[in-house]
Design a protein around this motif. Structure first.
Motif, short mmCIF file in Angstrom:
data_model
loop_
_atom_site.label_atom_id
_atom_site.label_comp_id
_atom_site.label_asym_id
_atom_site.label_seq_id
_atom_site.Cartn_x
_atom_site.Cartn_y
_atom_site.Cartn_z
N THR A 5 -0.37 93.05 -60.94
CA THR A 5 -1.64 93.22 -61.64
C THR A 5 -1.54 94.43 -62.54
O THR A 5 -1.00 95.46 -62.14
N LEU A 6 -2.05 94.29 -63.75
CA LEU A 6 -2.01 95.37 -64.73
C LEU A 6 -3.42 95.60 -65.26
O LEU A 6 -4.13 94.65 -65.56
N ILE A 34 5.64 87.22 -75.68
CA ILE A 34 4.66 87.62 -74.67
C ILE A 34 4.82 86.66 -73.51
O ILE A 34 4.95 85.45 -73.71
N ARG A 35 4.80 87.18 -72.29
CA ARG A 35 4.93 86.34 -71.10
C ARG A 35 3.90 86.74 -70.05
O ARG A 35 3.65 87.92 -69.84
N LEU A 36 3.33 85.75 -69.40
CA LEU A 36 2.46 85.93 -68.24
C LEU A 36 3.13 85.19 -67.09
O LEU A 36 3.32 83.98 -67.16
N ASP A 37 3.51 85.92 -66.07
CA ASP A 37 4.26 85.32 -64.95
C ASP A 37 5.46 84.54 -65.46
O ASP A 37 5.80 83.47 -64.96
N GLY A 38 6.09 85.05 -66.52
CA GLY A 38 7.29 84.43 -67.07
C GLY A 38 7.04 83.27 -68.01
O GLY A 38 7.98 82.66 -68.51
N LEU A 39 5.77 82.94 -68.27
CA LEU A 39 5.43 81.79 -69.11
C LEU A 39 4.80 82.24 -70.42
O LEU A 39 4.11 83.26 -70.48
N ASP A 40 5.00 81.46 -71.47
CA ASP A 40 4.39 81.72 -72.77
C ASP A 40 2.90 81.38 -72.69
O ASP A 40 2.54 80.23 -72.44
N LEU A 49 -5.50 80.58 -67.94
CA LEU A 49 -5.59 81.91 -68.55
C LEU A 49 -6.86 82.62 -68.09
O LEU A 49 -6.84 83.82 -67.82
N ALA A 50 -7.96 81.88 -67.99
CA ALA A 50 -9.22 82.47 -67.55
C ALA A 50 -9.13 83.01 -66.13
O ALA A 50 -9.81 83.96 -65.77
N GLU A 51 -8.28 82.40 -65.30
CA GLU A 51 -8.08 82.89 -63.94
C GLU A 51 -7.26 84.17 -63.91
O GLU A 51 -7.34 84.94 -62.96
N ARG A 52 -6.45 84.40 -64.94
CA ARG A 52 -5.50 85.51 -64.90
C ARG A 52 -5.86 86.70 -65.79
O ARG A 52 -5.26 87.75 -65.67
N ILE A 53 -6.81 86.50 -66.70
CA ILE A 53 -7.16 87.58 -67.63
C ILE A 53 -8.65 87.86 -67.52
O ILE A 53 -9.47 86.96 -67.59
N ALA A 54 -8.99 89.12 -67.37
CA ALA A 54 -10.40 89.55 -67.34
C ALA A 54 -10.58 90.60 -68.43
O ALA A 54 -9.69 91.40 -68.70
N TYR A 55 -11.73 90.57 -69.07
CA TYR A 55 -12.02 91.51 -70.15
C TYR A 55 -13.37 92.14 -69.90
O TYR A 55 -14.36 91.44 -69.69
N LEU A 56 -13.40 93.46 -69.91
CA LEU A 56 -14.65 94.21 -69.82
C LEU A 56 -14.79 94.99 -71.12
O LEU A 56 -14.02 95.92 -71.37
#
Length: 75
Positions: A5-6, A34-40, A49-56
């Protein structure tokens, strides 16, 4: 690394929105990748993507109406 988690925090205007657009696959990088969990991310479904990225956002979003309307607007 995959599974980590970043969190990013920066003042307005320092590129965090641009980075989120790259991570979300909305923009393609002009060089490198750019990779998320090794995937493009451009190839991943929006729901994943909505499960993995949050924006405040830096600035709060206040809607017209009561406090309760604002607290429950996006349920």
């Amino acid at each position: 690394a995959p599974g980590e988690t970043l969190a990013l925090r920066a003042a307005s205007g320092l590129g965090t929105s641009s980075l989120l657009r790259l991570l979300g696959g909305q923009w393609l990088p002009s060089g490198g990748s750019i990779r998320l969990d090794g995937l493009d991310p451009a190839t991943l479904p929006d729901a994943l993507l909505a499960e993995r990225i949050a924006y405040l956002p830096t600035e709060p979003l206040i809607l017209r109406g009561s406090l309760m309307d604002n607290l429950t607007a996006f349920r």
